[in-house]
Write a protein that holds these residues in place. Structure first.
Motif, short mmCIF file in Angstrom:
data_model
loop_
_atom_site.label_atom_id
_atom_site.label_comp_id
_atom_site.label_asym_id
_atom_site.label_seq_id
_atom_site.Cartn_x
_atom_site.Cartn_y
_atom_site.Cartn_z
N ASN A 11 52.01 69.49 41.62
CA ASN A 11 52.10 69.82 43.05
C ASN A 11 51.44 68.76 43.92
OD1 ASN A 11 50.87 71.16 45.59
ND2 ASN A 11 52.45 72.60 44.95
N VAL A 12 50.28 68.27 43.53
CA VAL A 12 49.52 67.39 44.41
C VAL A 12 49.76 65.90 44.16
CG1 VAL A 12 47.70 69.10 44.77
CG2 VAL A 12 47.44 67.42 42.93
N LEU A 13 50.38 65.58 43.00
CA LEU A 13 50.62 64.16 42.69
C LEU A 13 51.87 63.64 43.38
CD1 LEU A 13 50.00 63.70 38.83
CD2 LEU A 13 48.88 62.41 40.66
N LYS A 14 51.87 62.38 43.74
CA LYS A 14 53.10 61.72 44.20
C LYS A 14 54.12 61.73 43.06
CE LYS A 14 50.78 58.54 47.39
NZ LYS A 14 51.23 59.17 48.62
N SER A 15 55.40 61.54 43.39
CA SER A 15 56.44 61.70 42.36
C SER A 15 56.26 60.71 41.21
CB SER A 15 57.83 61.57 42.98
OG SER A 15 57.94 60.32 43.58
N ASP A 16 55.73 59.53 41.50
CA ASP A 16 55.50 58.56 40.41
C ASP A 16 54.03 58.55 39.96
OD1 ASP A 16 54.47 57.52 42.72
OD2 ASP A 16 55.21 55.48 42.39
N GLY A 17 53.28 59.57 40.40
CA GLY A 17 51.84 59.60 40.11
C GLY A 17 51.57 59.87 38.63
N GLU A 18 50.48 59.31 38.12
CA GLU A 18 50.17 59.43 36.69
C GLU A 18 49.02 60.38 36.44
OE1 GLU A 18 51.01 55.79 33.62
OE2 GLU A 18 49.40 55.49 35.04
N LEU A 19 49.12 61.06 35.29
CA LEU A 19 48.01 61.84 34.75
C LEU A 19 47.48 61.02 33.57
CD1 LEU A 19 46.42 64.55 34.64
CD2 LEU A 19 48.17 65.37 33.06
N ILE A 20 46.19 60.66 33.63
CA ILE A 20 45.61 59.83 32.56
C ILE A 20 44.50 60.64 31.89
CG2 ILE A 20 44.49 57.63 32.00
CD1 ILE A 20 45.76 56.40 34.45
N PHE A 21 44.67 60.84 30.59
CA PHE A 21 43.82 61.77 29.85
C PHE A 21 43.15 61.05 28.69
CE2 PHE A 21 44.15 65.02 26.26
CZ PHE A 21 42.96 65.67 26.58
N LYS A 22 41.81 61.11 28.66
CA LYS A 22 41.08 60.51 27.52
C LYS A 22 40.25 61.60 26.85
CE LYS A 22 38.72 57.08 29.71
NZ LYS A 22 37.89 55.86 29.86
N THR A 23 40.15 61.49 25.53
CA THR A 23 39.32 62.44 24.80
C THR A 23 38.96 61.86 23.44
OG1 THR A 23 39.18 64.71 23.97
CG2 THR A 23 41.31 63.65 23.79
N ASP A 24 37.92 62.40 22.84
CA ASP A 24 37.60 62.09 21.44
C ASP A 24 38.10 63.22 20.55
OD1 ASP A 24 35.60 63.87 22.65
OD2 ASP A 24 34.88 63.95 20.58
N ASN A 25 38.59 64.30 21.16
CA ASN A 25 38.88 65.52 20.43
C ASN A 25 40.34 65.55 19.98
OD1 ASN A 25 39.70 68.37 20.02
ND2 ASN A 25 37.55 68.74 20.48
N ARG A 26 40.54 65.34 18.69
CA ARG A 26 41.91 65.22 18.18
C ARG A 26 42.72 66.49 18.41
NH1 ARG A 26 44.66 61.59 14.28
NH2 ARG A 26 46.60 62.69 13.95
N GLY A 27 42.08 67.65 18.21
CA GLY A 27 42.79 68.92 18.40
C GLY A 27 43.27 69.07 19.84
N LEU A 28 42.39 68.77 20.78
CA LEU A 28 42.77 68.88 22.20
C LEU A 28 43.84 67.85 22.55
CD1 LEU A 28 42.29 70.24 24.96
CD2 LEU A 28 40.64 68.41 25.45
N PHE A 29 43.75 66.66 21.94
CA PHE A 29 44.73 65.62 22.23
C PHE A 29 46.12 66.07 21.75
CE2 PHE A 29 46.58 61.27 21.75
CZ PHE A 29 46.45 60.89 23.08
N GLU A 30 46.18 66.58 20.51
CA GLU A 30 47.47 67.02 19.97
C GLU A 30 48.03 68.17 20.82
OE1 GLU A 30 46.71 67.98 15.88
OE2 GLU A 30 46.61 65.87 15.29
N TYR A 31 47.15 69.12 21.15
CA TYR A 31 47.58 70.25 21.99
C TYR A 31 48.15 69.73 23.32
CZ TYR A 31 47.26 74.01 25.36
OH TYR A 31 47.56 74.90 26.36
N SER A 32 47.46 68.77 23.91
CA SER A 32 47.84 68.29 25.24
C SER A 32 49.17 67.54 25.20
CB SER A 32 46.74 67.38 25.80
OG SER A 32 45.53 68.11 25.85
N LEU A 33 49.38 66.74 24.16
CA LEU A 33 50.67 66.04 24.04
C LEU A 33 51.82 67.05 23.96
CD1 LEU A 33 49.91 63.12 21.54
CD2 LEU A 33 50.05 63.01 24.03
N THR A 34 51.59 68.13 23.21
CA THR A 34 52.62 69.16 23.10
C THR A 34 52.83 69.85 24.44
OG1 THR A 34 51.89 69.51 20.83
CG2 THR A 34 53.31 71.21 21.75
N SER A 35 51.71 70.14 25.11
CA SER A 35 51.79 70.80 26.42
C SER A 35 52.55 69.92 27.42
CB SER A 35 50.35 71.08 26.90
OG SER A 35 50.35 71.76 28.11
N PHE A 36 52.26 68.61 27.44
CA PHE A 36 52.96 67.68 28.34
C PHE A 36 54.46 67.68 28.01
CE2 PHE A 36 48.93 64.76 28.40
CZ PHE A 36 48.28 65.68 29.19
#
Ligand code: SAM
Length: 213
Positions: A141-166
């Protein structure tokens, strides 16, 4: 993020309303006026103690940075870090990211950073993860149409979950790194958590994603 009781936090926040904005919903669609320029706005959610936002603001002086941090006892540390940095292109908001749509109008933001977000590993806490679909819809809703979401983590479980969610949300992945530090990105600014976990030898994961048009 470890939170210590800081009895001076309320006084500090009252004395620094130019940096930690006390009534941020009033600036919805007016953040440019507050910064006094038309530079793009980047938002970090879960700013912690402020090392990332202070470093980014120095590296990119032509960008306005806004840090959103839920914990009062933590945001005061971020505010002190920002003051030490003497960067003018940063403001902080002591709010829950659930209220993002109250803070910004559609298209007001160019980039959102999620850094080392709390993993909430139990299934029953899935809704609290900052990459759960309800949060993605707020970011969209708040991002411009070409706006990026940049996500960093050390947590493999959260990373895998997030890729699936995206992916379920229909987002497109511009970058997926399973060992960010091995790629030596000269523009990478480390967060406090990133320093701590990479010092222990843990790989840092990063993903850059955009929403479908
Ligand atoms: N980004 C920092 C770093 O990498 O060092 C801090 C990471 S810490 C694990 C997560 C931070 O996000 C905490 O300071 C927490 O208070 C904040 N946070 C968690 N949920 C939030 C929410 N819904 N809105 C705003 N901040 C949030």
């Amino acid at each position: 993020m470890r939170q210590r009781n800081k009895p001076w936090a309320d006084d500090f926040l009252q004395e620094n309303t130019d940096l930690v904005i006390p009534n941020p919903t009033e600036y919805k669609n007016k953040w440019h006026e507050l910064f006094g320029n038309d530079n793009p706005i980047h938002v970090e959610i879960g700013t912690g103690k402020g090392q990332f936002i202070a470093g980014m603001a120095k590296q990119f002086p032509e960008v306005n940075f806004i840090g959103i941090e839920l914990a009062k006892s933590v945001i005061v540390s971020a505010a002190q870090k920002v003051q030490e940095s003497e960067q003018e292109n940063i403001r902080l908001i002591n709010e829950n990211a659930e209220n993002l749509i109250e803070l910004f109008t559609p298209d007001e933001i160019s980039t959102i950073y999620l850094n080392f977000s709390d993993p909430w590993p139990k299934n029953r806490h899935e809704k609290r993860r900052l990459t759960f679909h309800t949060f993605l819809s707020r970011y969209e809703n708040v991002l411009k149409s070409d706006g990026e979401l940049i996500f960093k983590t050390d947590n493999r479980g959260l990373f895998e979950y997030s890729l699936t969610s995206f992916s379920h949300y229909g987002m497109l992945l511009n970058e997926v790194s399973l060992d960010l530090h091995a790629s030596n990105d000269p523009e990478n600014i480390m967060t406090e958590y990133e320093e701590k976990f990479s010092a222990k030898g843990q790989p840092i994961y990063r993903c850059k994603a955009i929403f479908p048009n």
